[in-house]
Design a protein around this motif. Structure first.
Motif, PDB file in Angstrom:
ATOM      1  N   GLN A  56       0.829  -1.209   0.000  1.00  0.00           N
ATOM      2  CA  GLN A  56       0.000   0.000   0.000  1.00  0.00           C
ATOM      3  C   GLN A  56       0.864   1.260   0.000  1.00  0.00           C
ATOM      4  N   SER A  57       1.875   1.313   0.867  1.00  0.00           N
ATOM      5  CA  SER A  57       2.711   2.515   0.934  1.00  0.00           C
ATOM      6  C   SER A  57       3.549   2.681  -0.332  1.00  0.00           C
ATOM      7  N   LEU A  58       3.985   1.583  -0.944  1.00  0.00           N
ATOM      8  CA  LEU A  58       4.706   1.663  -2.213  1.00  0.00           C
ATOM      9  C   LEU A  58       3.810   2.249  -3.299  1.00  0.00           C
ATOM     10  N   LEU A  59       2.571   1.775  -3.362  1.00  0.00           N
ATOM     11  CA  LEU A  59       1.629   2.287  -4.364  1.00  0.00           C
ATOM     12  C   LEU A  59       1.374   3.779  -4.162  1.00  0.00           C
ATOM     13  N   GLU A  60       1.169   4.194  -2.916  1.00  0.00           N
ATOM     14  CA  GLU A  60       0.943   5.610  -2.624  1.00  0.00           C
ATOM     15  C   GLU A  60       2.158   6.442  -2.999  1.00  0.00           C
ATOM     16  N   LYS A  61       3.345   5.957  -2.668  1.00  0.00           N
ATOM     17  CA  LYS A  61       4.581   6.677  -2.983  1.00  0.00           C
ATOM     18  C   LYS A  61       4.748   6.866  -4.494  1.00  0.00           C
ATOM     19  N   ARG A  62       4.307   5.874  -5.265  1.00  0.00           N
ATOM     20  CA  ARG A  62       4.460   5.924  -6.723  1.00  0.00           C
ATOM     21  C   ARG A  62       3.244   6.537  -7.425  1.00  0.00           C
ATOM     22  N   GLY A  63       2.216   6.945  -6.657  1.00  0.00           N
ATOM     23  CA  GLY A  63       1.061   7.626  -7.232  1.00  0.00           C
ATOM     24  C   GLY A  63       0.042   6.726  -7.895  1.00  0.00           C
ATOM     25  N   HIS A  64      -0.008   5.454  -7.480  1.00  0.00           N
ATOM     26  CA  HIS A  64      -0.972   4.512  -8.050  1.00  0.00           C
ATOM     27  C   HIS A  64      -2.232   4.449  -7.200  1.00  0.00           C
ATOM     28  N   ASP A  65      -3.379   4.320  -7.857  1.00  0.00           N
ATOM     29  CA  ASP A  65      -4.649   4.092  -7.172  1.00  0.00           C
ATOM     30  C   ASP A  65      -4.743   2.581  -6.911  1.00  0.00           C
ATOM     31  N   PRO A  66      -4.762   2.148  -5.657  1.00  0.00           N
ATOM     32  CA  PRO A  66      -4.791   0.717  -5.351  1.00  0.00           C
ATOM     33  C   PRO A  66      -5.980  -0.034  -5.965  1.00  0.00           C
ATOM     34  N   GLN A  67      -7.049   0.673  -6.277  1.00  0.00           N
ATOM     35  CA  GLN A  67      -8.221   0.037  -6.881  1.00  0.00           C
ATOM     36  C   GLN A  67      -8.044  -0.214  -8.376  1.00  0.00           C
ATOM     37  N   ARG A  68      -6.985   0.370  -8.966  1.00  0.00           N
ATOM     38  CA  ARG A  68      -6.803   0.270 -10.417  1.00  0.00           C
ATOM     39  C   ARG A  68      -5.505  -0.442 -10.818  1.00  0.00           C
TER      40      ARG A  68
END
Length: 64
Positions: A17-29
Protein backbone atom coordinates in the motif's frame (compact mmCIF):
# COMPACT_ATOMS: atom_id res chain seq x y z
CA UNK A 1 14.05 -4.10 -4.41
CA UNK A 2 13.14 -4.17 -8.07
CA UNK A 3 9.85 -2.56 -9.18
CA UNK A 4 8.73 -3.06 -12.79
CA UNK A 5 12.30 -3.87 -13.75
CA UNK A 6 13.90 -0.84 -12.05
CA UNK A 7 15.99 -0.88 -8.87
CA UNK A 8 14.18 0.97 -6.07
CA UNK A 9 15.09 1.55 -2.43
CA UNK A 10 12.88 -0.10 0.15
CA UNK A 11 12.12 1.99 3.21
CA UNK A 12 11.79 0.29 6.60
CA UNK A 13 8.26 -0.94 7.31
CA UNK A 14 7.16 -0.43 3.70
CA UNK A 15 3.97 -2.21 2.63
CA UNK A 16 2.53 -2.75 -0.82
CA UNK A 17 0.00 0.00 0.00
CA UNK A 18 2.71 2.51 0.93
CA UNK A 19 4.71 1.66 -2.21
CA UNK A 20 1.63 2.29 -4.36
CA UNK A 21 0.94 5.61 -2.62
CA UNK A 22 4.58 6.68 -2.98
CA UNK A 23 4.46 5.92 -6.72
CA UNK A 24 1.06 7.63 -7.23
CA UNK A 25 -0.97 4.51 -8.05
CA UNK A 26 -4.65 4.09 -7.17
CA UNK A 27 -4.79 0.72 -5.35
CA UNK A 28 -8.22 0.04 -6.88
CA UNK A 29 -6.80 0.27 -10.42
CA UNK A 30 -3.72 -1.95 -10.19
CA UNK A 31 -2.68 -5.57 -9.78
CA UNK A 32 0.50 -6.31 -7.82
CA UNK A 33 2.78 -9.31 -8.09
CA UNK A 34 5.43 -9.92 -5.43
CA UNK A 35 8.14 -12.48 -6.20
CA UNK A 36 5.93 -14.18 -8.79
CA UNK A 37 2.80 -14.32 -6.61
CA UNK A 38 -0.28 -12.10 -6.95
CA UNK A 39 -0.90 -10.02 -3.82
CA UNK A 40 -4.66 -9.87 -3.07
CA UNK A 41 -5.90 -6.27 -2.89
CA UNK A 42 -7.23 -6.95 0.64
CA UNK A 43 -3.61 -7.57 1.79
CA UNK A 44 -2.00 -4.44 0.27
CA UNK A 45 -1.94 -2.63 3.64
CA UNK A 46 -0.35 -5.54 5.52
CA UNK A 47 1.94 -7.16 2.92
CA UNK A 48 5.48 -6.12 3.93
CA UNK A 49 8.20 -5.49 1.34
CA UNK A 50 11.89 -6.34 1.65
CA UNK A 51 15.08 -5.32 -0.16
CA UNK A 52 15.30 -8.54 -2.19
CA UNK A 53 11.68 -8.50 -3.44
CA UNK A 54 10.75 -8.27 -7.11
CA UNK A 55 7.52 -6.31 -7.60
CA UNK A 56 5.42 -5.90 -10.74
CA UNK A 57 2.64 -3.31 -10.76
CA UNK A 58 0.12 -3.49 -13.61
CA UNK A 59 -2.21 -0.55 -14.18
CA UNK A 60 -5.74 -1.35 -15.39
CA UNK A 61 -6.72 0.66 -18.45
CA UNK A 62 -10.31 1.18 -19.54
CA UNK A 63 -11.35 1.42 -23.12
CA UNK A 64 -13.70 0.14 -25.70
Amino acid sequence: MKVNGEICTCEAEMTVQSLLEKRGHDPQRVAVEKNGQIVPRARFAEEMLHEDDVIEIVQFVGGG
